[in-house]
Design a protein around this motif. Structure first.
Motif, mmCIF file in Angstrom:
data_model
loop_
_atom_site.group_PDB
_atom_site.id
_atom_site.type_symbol
_atom_site.label_atom_id
_atom_site.label_comp_id
_atom_site.label_asym_id
_atom_site.label_seq_id
_atom_site.Cartn_x
_atom_site.Cartn_y
_atom_site.Cartn_z
ATOM 1 N N CYS A 50 -3.572 13.539 -4.679
ATOM 2 C CA CYS A 50 -2.889 12.301 -4.286
ATOM 3 C C CYS A 50 -3.399 11.060 -5.000
ATOM 4 N N PHE A 51 -2.506 10.065 -5.045
ATOM 5 C CA PHE A 51 -2.905 8.709 -5.379
ATOM 6 C C PHE A 51 -2.712 7.850 -4.133
ATOM 7 N N ALA A 52 -3.586 6.843 -3.999
ATOM 8 C CA ALA A 52 -3.341 5.769 -3.034
ATOM 9 C C ALA A 52 -3.569 4.488 -3.807
ATOM 10 N N ILE A 83 0.864 -1.190 0.000
ATOM 11 C CA ILE A 83 0.000 0.000 0.000
ATOM 12 C C ILE A 83 0.900 1.239 0.000
ATOM 13 N N TYR A 84 0.651 2.137 -0.944
ATOM 14 C CA TYR A 84 1.464 3.361 -0.960
ATOM 15 C C TYR A 84 0.608 4.589 -1.235
ATOM 16 N N LEU A 85 1.192 5.725 -0.939
ATOM 17 C CA LEU A 85 0.592 7.016 -1.269
ATOM 18 C C LEU A 85 1.568 7.772 -2.138
ATOM 19 N N GLU A 123 8.579 -6.040 -9.096
ATOM 20 C CA GLU A 123 8.805 -5.636 -10.502
ATOM 21 C C GLU A 123 7.861 -4.500 -10.903
ATOM 22 N N THR A 124 6.590 -4.680 -10.550
ATOM 23 C CA THR A 124 5.572 -3.700 -10.936
ATOM 24 C C THR A 124 5.821 -2.373 -10.227
ATOM 25 N N PHE A 125 6.119 -2.467 -8.943
ATOM 26 C CA PHE A 125 6.298 -1.247 -8.157
ATOM 27 C C PHE A 125 7.551 -0.470 -8.600
ATOM 28 N N GLU A 126 8.568 -1.188 -9.068
ATOM 29 C CA GLU A 126 9.756 -0.494 -9.585
ATOM 30 C C GLU A 126 9.385 0.385 -10.777
ATOM 31 N N ARG A 127 8.507 -0.126 -11.643
ATOM 32 C CA ARG A 127 8.066 0.695 -12.783
ATOM 33 C C ARG A 127 7.201 1.862 -12.299
ATOM 34 N N ILE A 128 6.301 1.563 -11.388
ATOM 35 C CA ILE A 128 5.376 2.598 -10.898
ATOM 36 C C ILE A 128 6.152 3.762 -10.255
ATOM 37 N N GLN A 129 7.151 3.410 -9.454
ATOM 38 C CA GLN A 129 7.922 4.434 -8.737
ATOM 39 C C GLN A 129 8.598 5.435 -9.674
ATOM 40 N N ASP A 160 -5.325 6.080 -19.266
ATOM 41 C CA ASP A 160 -4.116 5.391 -19.766
ATOM 42 C C ASP A 160 -3.489 4.534 -18.662
ATOM 43 N N ILE A 161 -3.406 5.115 -17.468
ATOM 44 C CA ILE A 161 -2.809 4.380 -16.330
ATOM 45 C C ILE A 161 -3.614 3.110 -16.056
ATOM 46 N N LEU A 162 -4.944 3.250 -16.061
ATOM 47 C CA LEU A 162 -5.785 2.080 -15.756
ATOM 48 C C LEU A 162 -5.692 1.023 -16.845
ATOM 49 N N ALA A 163 -5.637 1.459 -18.102
ATOM 50 C CA ALA A 163 -5.586 0.492 -19.208
ATOM 51 C C ALA A 163 -4.301 -0.348 -19.134
ATOM 52 N N ILE A 164 -3.164 0.317 -18.939
ATOM 53 C CA ILE A 164 -1.887 -0.432 -18.891
ATOM 54 C C ILE A 164 -1.828 -1.269 -17.611
ATOM 55 N N SER A 165 -2.336 -0.706 -16.509
ATOM 56 C CA SER A 165 -2.309 -1.443 -15.236
ATOM 57 C C SER A 165 -3.107 -2.730 -15.344
ATOM 58 N N ARG A 166 -4.314 -2.610 -15.916
ATOM 59 C CA ARG A 166 -5.185 -3.787 -15.977
ATOM 60 C C ARG A 166 -4.584 -4.862 -16.862
ATOM 61 N N LYS A 167 -3.932 -4.452 -17.925
ATOM 62 C CA LYS A 167 -3.325 -5.439 -18.819
ATOM 63 C C LYS A 167 -2.123 -6.112 -18.136
ATOM 64 N N LEU A 168 -1.181 -5.279 -17.654
ATOM 65 C CA LEU A 168 0.046 -5.846 -17.084
ATOM 66 C C LEU A 168 -0.223 -6.575 -15.769
ATOM 67 N N ASN A 169 -1.137 -6.058 -14.964
ATOM 68 C CA ASN A 169 -1.439 -6.718 -13.687
ATOM 69 C C ASN A 169 -2.081 -8.087 -13.916
ATOM 70 N N ALA A 170 -2.967 -8.155 -14.915
ATOM 71 C CA ALA A 170 -3.603 -9.450 -15.208
ATOM 72 C C ALA A 170 -2.528 -10.461 -15.607
ATOM 73 N N PRO A 226 6.675 9.529 -13.985
ATOM 74 C CA PRO A 226 6.644 10.974 -13.685
ATOM 75 C C PRO A 226 5.245 11.533 -13.437
ATOM 76 N N ARG A 227 4.207 10.711 -13.609
ATOM 77 C CA ARG A 227 2.855 11.220 -13.351
ATOM 78 C C ARG A 227 2.550 11.343 -11.865
ATOM 79 N N HIS A 228 3.470 10.850 -11.040
ATOM 80 C CA HIS A 228 3.343 11.091 -9.597
ATOM 81 C C HIS A 228 4.734 11.212 -8.981
ATOM 82 N N ALA A 244 -6.336 -1.928 -6.147
ATOM 83 C CA ALA A 244 -7.212 -0.775 -6.318
ATOM 84 C C ALA A 244 -6.393 0.505 -6.328
ATOM 85 N N LEU A 245 -6.880 1.453 -7.097
ATOM 86 C CA LEU A 245 -6.229 2.763 -7.197
ATOM 87 C C LEU A 245 -7.259 3.832 -6.843
ATOM 88 N N MET A 246 -6.850 4.733 -5.968
ATOM 89 C CA MET A 246 -7.731 5.848 -5.609
ATOM 90 C C MET A 246 -7.047 7.148 -5.988
HETATM 91 C C1 LIG Z 1 -0.448 6.135 -9.826
HETATM 92 C C2 LIG Z 1 0.017 5.104 -10.814
HETATM 93 C C3 LIG Z 1 -0.362 3.783 -10.657
HETATM 94 C C4 LIG Z 1 0.062 2.817 -11.559
HETATM 95 N N1 LIG Z 1 -0.299 1.518 -11.354
HETATM 96 C C5 LIG Z 1 0.190 0.552 -12.164
HETATM 97 C C6 LIG Z 1 -0.111 -0.820 -11.928
HETATM 98 O O1 LIG Z 1 -0.858 -1.198 -11.023
HETATM 99 N N2 LIG Z 1 0.443 -1.737 -12.765
HETATM 100 C C7 LIG Z 1 1.246 -1.396 -13.810
HETATM 101 O O2 LIG Z 1 1.718 -2.281 -14.518
HETATM 102 N N3 LIG Z 1 1.525 -0.096 -14.064
HETATM 103 C C8 LIG Z 1 1.014 0.877 -13.284
HETATM 104 N N4 LIG Z 1 1.289 2.190 -13.544
HETATM 105 C C9 LIG Z 1 1.982 2.534 -14.806
HETATM 106 C C10 LIG Z 1 3.474 2.322 -14.684
HETATM 107 O O3 LIG Z 1 4.073 3.413 -14.046
HETATM 108 C C11 LIG Z 1 4.106 2.127 -16.082
HETATM 109 O O4 LIG Z 1 3.830 3.237 -16.892
HETATM 110 C C12 LIG Z 1 3.579 0.881 -16.763
HETATM 111 O O5 LIG Z 1 3.671 -0.229 -15.910
HETATM 112 C C13 LIG Z 1 4.328 0.567 -18.071
HETATM 113 O O6 LIG Z 1 5.681 0.385 -17.820
HETATM 114 P P1 LIG Z 1 6.778 0.916 -18.850
HETATM 115 O O7 LIG Z 1 6.487 2.374 -19.043
HETATM 116 O O8 LIG Z 1 8.085 0.633 -18.200
HETATM 117 O O9 LIG Z 1 6.540 0.136 -20.109
HETATM 118 C C14 LIG Z 1 0.876 3.191 -12.664
HETATM 119 C C15 LIG Z 1 1.263 4.527 -12.810
HETATM 120 C C16 LIG Z 1 0.824 5.480 -11.913
HETATM 121 C C17 LIG Z 1 1.228 6.912 -12.088
#
Ligand SMILES: Cc1cc2nc3c(=O)[nH]c(=O)nc-3n(C[C@H](O)[C@H](O)[C@H](O)COP(=O)(O)O)c2cc1C
Length: 151
Positions: A54-56, A10-12, A68-74, A30-40, A77-79, A47-49
């Motif tokens: 803020c995002f949570a 869980i992060y903020l 792996e996923t969180f490394e990309r999320i971190q 865009d964030i939801l579309a890529i998240s839903r695909k890669l997460n599946a 630049p959108r947050h 869940a994303l709020m």
């Molecule tokens: C607030 C926020 C939440 C995100 N949540 C996810 C997520 O749950 N899963 C995911 O794969 N990418 C998520 N992303 C998108 C990733 O940062 C990233 O753009 C995406 O995974 C594609 O990776 P790539 O740009 O290295 O190809 C999120 C981005 C933001 C800003």
């Protein structure tokens, strides 16, 4: 084994998306579309709020998949100022039905989130993972029951 166990993270973070509501809507879409695909693909649920500031987010899945996923999320630049509130093993998923559920600004939960932020004087350190978890879980479960969840 650690790697096979289920974990919940869980992060903020602070929103860095600017522009009018159309721009914000598009970026979140865009964030939801890529998240839903890669997460599946990665067996991640959660869940994303979002509200204006803020995002949570909650991510559930295998330890290495979340990492792996969180490394990309971190790096996104959108947050910014991404702060982990919780990262711990869990018995069962609480968001098993959602590759990434969404609770937006118009939702009651996001408004409550705003109030919680105000009450904690916007000090991220005073918000707990449990607060975010309970808020999202109760609102998504209620929405699922009355079938009015807006995604
Ligand atoms: C607030 C926020 C939440 C995100 N949540 C996810 C997520 O749950 N899963 C995911 O794969 N990418 C998520 N992303 C998108 C990733 O940062 C990233 O753009 C995406 O995974 C594609 O990776 P790539 O740009 O290295 O190809 C999120 C981005 C933001 C800003």
């Amino acid at each position: 084994m650690l790697m096979r166990e289920l974990y919940r993270l869980i992060y903020l973070s602070h929103n860095e998306i600017t522009g009018n509501s159309n721009c914000i809507h598009r970026e979140i879409g865009d964030i939801l579309a890529i998240s839903r695909k890669l997460n599946a693909d990665a067996g991640i649920t959660g869940a994303l709020m979002f509200n204006k500031n803020c995002f949570a987010q909650i991510l559930e899945g295998a330890h290495h998949r979340i990492q792996e996923t969180f490394e990309r999320i971190q790096c996104d630049p959108r947050h910014s100022r991404v702060a982990i509130l919780d990262f711990k093993p869990i018995q069962n998923r609480s968001f098993a039905h959602w590759s990434m559920a969404y609770v937006g600004q118009e939702n009651l939960a996001a408004q409550e989130f705003m109030q919680i932020q105000k009450d904690s004087e916007f000090d991220m350190n005073r918000l707990t993972g449990e607060t975010i978890f309970s808020l999202l879980r109760s609102h998504l479960y209620a929405a699922e029951q009355d079938n009015s969840c807006k995604v």
